[in-house]
Motif scaffolding. Structure first.
Motif, PDB file in Angstrom:
ATOM      1  N   HIS A  12       0.811  -1.214   0.000  1.00 14.16           N
ATOM      2  CA  HIS A  12       0.000   0.000   0.000  1.00 14.16           C
ATOM      3  C   HIS A  12       0.849   1.272   0.000  1.00 14.16           C
ATOM      4  O   HIS A  12       0.295   2.369   0.058  1.00 14.16           O
ATOM      5  N   ASP A  13       2.174   1.128  -0.056  1.00 12.69           N
ATOM      6  CA  ASP A  13       3.053   2.295  -0.127  1.00 12.69           C
ATOM      7  C   ASP A  13       3.155   2.733  -1.590  1.00 12.69           C
ATOM      8  O   ASP A  13       4.151   2.506  -2.265  1.00 12.69           O
ATOM      9  N   SER A  14       2.097   3.365  -2.065  1.00 11.55           N
ATOM     10  CA  SER A  14       2.053   3.750  -3.478  1.00 11.55           C
ATOM     11  C   SER A  14       3.147   4.742  -3.832  1.00 11.55           C
ATOM     12  O   SER A  14       3.693   4.709  -4.941  1.00 11.55           O
ATOM     13  N   ALA A  15       3.467   5.645  -2.905  1.00  8.96           N
ATOM     14  CA  ALA A  15       4.522   6.625  -3.173  1.00  8.96           C
ATOM     15  C   ALA A  15       5.868   5.926  -3.365  1.00  8.96           C
ATOM     16  O   ALA A  15       6.621   6.236  -4.290  1.00  8.96           O
ATOM     17  N   GLY A  16       6.179   4.982  -2.487  1.00 10.94           N
ATOM     18  CA  GLY A  16       7.434   4.243  -2.629  1.00 10.94           C
ATOM     19  C   GLY A  16       7.477   3.445  -3.923  1.00 10.94           C
ATOM     20  O   GLY A  16       8.511   3.396  -4.607  1.00 10.94           O
ATOM     21  N   TRP A  17       6.367   2.820  -4.279  1.00 14.71           N
ATOM     22  CA  TRP A  17       6.314   2.068  -5.529  1.00 14.71           C
ATOM     23  C   TRP A  17       6.466   2.986  -6.734  1.00 14.71           C
ATOM     24  O   TRP A  17       7.073   2.606  -7.750  1.00 14.71           O
ATOM     25  N   SER A  18       5.898   4.194  -6.643  1.00  8.25           N
ATOM     26  CA  SER A  18       6.024   5.117  -7.768  1.00  8.25           C
ATOM     27  C   SER A  18       7.491   5.453  -8.033  1.00  8.25           C
ATOM     28  O   SER A  18       7.900   5.624  -9.189  1.00  8.25           O
ATOM     29  N   VAL A  19       8.286   5.547  -6.975  1.00  6.86           N
ATOM     30  CA  VAL A  19       9.712   5.833  -7.134  1.00  6.86           C
ATOM     31  C   VAL A  19      10.420   4.643  -7.780  1.00  6.86           C
ATOM     32  O   VAL A  19      11.196   4.803  -8.728  1.00  6.86           O
ATOM     33  N   ALA A  20      10.168   3.444  -7.273  1.00  6.97           N
ATOM     34  CA  ALA A  20      10.807   2.257  -7.834  1.00  6.97           C
ATOM     35  C   ALA A  20      10.464   2.099  -9.314  1.00  6.97           C
ATOM     36  O   ALA A  20      11.323   1.774 -10.142  1.00  6.97           O
ATOM     37  N   LEU A  21       9.213   2.359  -9.666  1.00  7.95           N
ATOM     38  CA  LEU A  21       8.788   2.213 -11.050  1.00  7.95           C
ATOM     39  C   LEU A  21       9.353   3.331 -11.929  1.00  7.95           C
ATOM     40  O   LEU A  21       9.741   3.094 -13.080  1.00  7.95           O
ATOM     41  N   ALA A  22       9.375   4.549 -11.384  1.00  9.12           N
ATOM     42  CA  ALA A  22       9.942   5.668 -12.145  1.00  9.12           C
ATOM     43  C   ALA A  22      11.424   5.446 -12.428  1.00  9.12           C
ATOM     44  O   ALA A  22      11.923   5.763 -13.516  1.00  9.12           O
ATOM     45  N   LEU A  23      12.142   4.895 -11.464  1.00 10.75           N
ATOM     46  CA  LEU A  23      13.549   4.579 -11.684  1.00 10.75           C
ATOM     47  C   LEU A  23      13.697   3.495 -12.746  1.00 10.75           C
ATOM     48  O   LEU A  23      14.629   3.509 -13.549  1.00 10.75           O
ATOM     49  N   GLY A  24      12.753   2.551 -12.736  1.00  9.02           N
ATOM     50  CA  GLY A  24      12.783   1.508 -13.753  1.00  9.02           C
ATOM     51  C   GLY A  24      12.581   2.065 -15.151  1.00  9.02           C
ATOM     52  O   GLY A  24      13.167   1.570 -16.118  1.00  9.02           O
ATOM     53  N   CYS A  25      11.768   3.110 -15.273  1.00  9.93           N
ATOM     54  CA  CYS A  25      11.531   3.732 -16.580  1.00  9.93           C
ATOM     55  C   CYS A  25      12.800   4.364 -17.136  1.00  9.93           C
ATOM     56  O   CYS A  25      12.926   4.542 -18.360  1.00  9.93           O
ATOM     57  N   GLN A  26      13.734   4.720 -16.264  1.00 11.89           N
ATOM     58  CA  GLN A  26      14.939   5.414 -16.711  1.00 11.89           C
ATOM     59  C   GLN A  26      16.015   4.475 -17.228  1.00 11.89           C
ATOM     60  O   GLN A  26      16.975   4.921 -17.855  1.00 11.89           O
TER      61      GLN A  26
END
Length: 395
Positions: A197-211
């Motif tokens: 449920h830590d959507s903010a933390g997941w958003s960071v992990a996924l955003a880093l993956g996009c890079q």
């Protein structure tokens, strides 16, 4: 002068610090108790008497922070906070006076009070900055380190700004991490340590993956894809705006990272990336040379996403005679039998399902339900060729 309550004040002061959000090093406040712009729980502060205050008065109030009188100390705090909040120039003067706080202190009371008030002013400034980031169209949002990288995959919407604020809150290095770009120095947030449920933390992990600009999936990406693919793992947002932002970020990841089409279809269905799923389905199903397993996954995904019925019926008809094997699996429970799934088996099962008929009643005895694709692809096959012929002959 040292007082009996100085120890508790000392502990409070040491834990009340934060890190600064600014044009060069800006990040979200670390304290979960920072008041919002509309909050009714801001620290009480006296309004300036006449709007004008001299440096001598400010120095006097700072000196009074070490007074023996509790009333005098509280009055000095109230005056300093009230004038600093009301005037930016005064705020800078007050911060300079409070920041002149050598250690070890000659007066512990004054030392702790100055630290405490300086933290309050910095928290207030950071909160005001984030309010502008969220609501002020004239604010230069790219001045916040990491936002430009984040918005490229999350979108430049209010929802994305809310998510970014939550992502950098309590995580001082996240902005710099996002801004570092696709280099070896970038350290991903470990998805296995994140709460679902830590959507903010997941958003960071996924955003880093996009890079990551690699042509071949690396171990980190493989782990991330595996967690996104299975219903029991990966992010599980609780709020609508989190769902929307994660869907956009995951769509960016699916189109920018080297992820197999079958995984993209499952992940895209799970997180509402409909445009990605539609494009992948059409790419696979309009290419007869595509691998059987990808065609099967695309047929199931297109049926689940509910394309135009005529389009799906056309695909089902076109693959009804395709006898290529897409999956082979062997049951682990006795009798240990081997089942083979052909593309035409899946086409028939979907034809029955879309007509409101349970394929189990028409010979698909090994069928297993799937929470994302409706049916598990490997379970739509047959143990023997004779059983396959009987089932297909009925239709």
């Amino acid at each position: 002068m040292y007082r009996p309550d100085s120890r508790s004040l000392w502990l409070i002061a040491l834990t009340a610090g934060g890190w600064w959000i600014g044009s060069a090093t800006s990040q979200e406040p670390t304290s979960a108790e920072i008041p919002t712009a509309a909050s009714n729980h801001r620290p009480a502060a006296a309004a300036p008497d006449d709007g004008v205050v001299s440096r001598v008065e400010l120095q006097t109030w700072v000196a009074e922070l070490g007074s023996d009188s509790f009333t005098t100390r509280r009055r000095a705090e109230s005056k300093l906070i009230g004038h600093a909040i009301g005037d930016q120039k005064v705020a800078e003067q007050v911060k300079a006076l409070l920041g002149d706080n050598p250690f070890p202190p000659a007066d512990m009371e004054r030392y702790l009070s100055k630290r405490r008030l300086l933290s309050r002013l910095e928290l207030h400034a950071r909160e005001m900055l984030m309010d502008r980031f969220l609501y002020d169209p004239a604010f230069d949002r790219n001045s916040l380190i990491g936002w430009e990288s984040f918005r490229r995959c999350a979108g430049d919407t209010h929802d994305a700004r809310l998510m970014f604020r939550g992502a950098v809150q309590g995580r001082p290095d996240i902005g710099r991490l996002l801004a570092a770009g696709p280099t070896e120095a970038v350290q991903w947030a470990d998805p296995e340590t994140l709460d679902r449920h830590d959507s903010a933390g997941w958003s960071v992990a996924l955003a880093l993956g996009c890079q990551q600009q690699s042509a071949v999936a690396d171990p980190q990406l493989v782990r991330l894809v595996a967690m996104l693919r299975h219903p029991g793992t990966g992010p599980d947002p609780l709020r609508d705006h989190e769902q929307r932002v994660l869907s956009r970020i995951i769509a960016s990841l699916l189109t920018s990272a080297p992820i197999d089409l079958r995984d993209r279809l499952v992940i895209g269905l799970r997180y509402g990336c409909d445009e990605v799923v539609q494009a992948d389905c059409r790419t696979a199903l309009n290419d007869p040379s595509e691998s059987p397993s990808r065609i099967v996954a695309a047929l199931l995904a297109a049926s689940k996403l509910n394309f135009a019925p005529t389009e799906i019926d056309q695909w089902i008809a076109s693959f009804s005679g395709d006898d290529r094997v897409s999956h082979v699996w062997r049951s682990m429970m006795p009798p240990k039998t081997t089942h083979r799934t052909q593309v035409r088996d899946v086409a028939l099962a979907l034809k029955l399902h879309r007509a409101g008929i349970d394929p189990r009643t028409r010979g698909f005895n090994a069928l297993t339900a799937d929470p994302i694709l409706v049916f598990r692809p490997y379970s739509l096959g047959f143990e023997t060729e004779s059983s396959r012929r009987r089932t297909h002959a009925q239709h």
